[in-house]
Design a protein around this motif. Structure first.
Motif: not given
Ligand code: ZZB
Length: 260
Positions: A37, A125, A130, A132
């Motif tokens: 995250t 996903v 990340g 996955g």
């Molecule tokens: C919890 C979370 C809470 C996230 C939030 C975002 C938000 P980015 O932004 O594209 O660089 N993520 C992580 N790994 C993957 C994956 N393998 N496939 C798809 N999505 C993934 O990516 C980082 C965020 O994308 C990560 O942070 C994760 O979701 C997701 F309130 O974790 B996050 C406005 C976003 N808010």
């Protein structure tokens, strides 16, 4: 990209998961799904954990009794970041398809949902980013909001229990422009109807990131009342200190040409 890798401890396996891992783990094993995250400050609002149903996950040994579930690609990166006991070495004791993880009950660190959250499917996903595994915060992530609403609406189609997708969405951050539930506000305002509206969701994500980080105030947790900008690294330190998370980095996704 530097992520916070959140450790979601498995409390209860699915039938398939149990079968796949039978005899492969020590009696006292603790297994964690590892979610990357960028928003550790939102972990209070985790309501489920997403995997790609078609993605293949390994179960990697961290210590004699601890195991991490993530993609092989992520395990390889971790092996060069001091996560496992020997540099460059990542040992898998089993493989699980995302599909067979769906329904697993996991403990989500800091989440208000103390009895655990379920592993659910998310088509978007990426196996190439990340770990996955993605932890879901539908209050603040438009992708997560759109996905849990779709899962709840089509629970039968997804072969999940509707209540797994219906855990309460608690306000975590207030912003002047979007109120207390940023993701819901943006999804409704932008008329996003499906988790497949990827272009609009990408736009909503950008807006949510910016507003949350620069204008947000925490509504919950140890730093309630503080600005997100200040609280974010402190929540991260708490998670790292409790060993409920670790730092995970990966190179940027784009290829830099050095030929010219
Ligand atoms: C919890 C979370 C809470 C996230 C939030 C975002 C938000 P980015 O932004 O594209 O660089 N993520 C992580 N790994 C993957 C994956 N393998 N496939 C798809 N999505 C993934 O990516 C980082 C965020 O994308 C990560 O942070 C994760 O979701 C997701 F309130 O974790 B996050 C406005 C976003 N808010």
């Amino acid at each position: 990209q530097e992520y916070t890798a959140i450790k979601l401890k498995v409390l209860e396996w699915t039938e398939e998961g149990r079968k796949e891992l039978a005899g492969k783990l020590p009696e006292s094993a603790e297994v964690f799904l590892v979610a990357a995250t960028l928003r550790p400050e939102t972990m209070y609002g985790q309501t489920c954990c997403f995997v790609g149903p078609k993605i293949s996950y390994g179960v990697y040994q961290v210590s004699p009794t601890q195991f991490y579930v993530c993609t092989e690609r992520a395990a390889r990166n971790m092996a060069f970041q001091g996560v496992f006991s020997e540099r460059g070495v990542f040992l898998s004791v089993g493989t699980l398809q995302g599909q067979s993880l769906i329904g697993t009950l996991v403990h989500a660190p800091l989440s208000v949902h103390k009895d655990g959250v379920r592993v659910l499917p998310m088509e978007s996903v990426l196996a190439t980013k990340g770990t996955g595994v993605v932890t879901s915060v539908p209050s603040d992530s438009p992708d997560d909001y759109a996905t849990v609403k779709d899962l709840s609406k089509k629970a039968e189609y997804y072969k999940i229990k509707k209540e797994w997708a219906d855990l309460e969405i608690i306000p975590i951050i207030r912003t002047p422009s979007y109120g207390e539930l940023t993701a819901e506000f943006l999804v409704k305002k932008m008329k996003i109807n499906s988790p497949k509206d990827s272009k609009q969701l990408a736009e909503a994500k950008e807006l949510a990131y910016k507003e949350g980080f620069y204008q947000g105030t925490m509504l919950i947790g140890d730093f309630k009342g503080e600005k997100v900008e200040k609280a974010k690294p402190k929540v991260r330190e708490i998670l790292l200190g409790k060993k409920e998370a670790f730092v995970y980095s990966e190179p940027e996704g784009h290829v830099v040409s050095r030929s010219g």
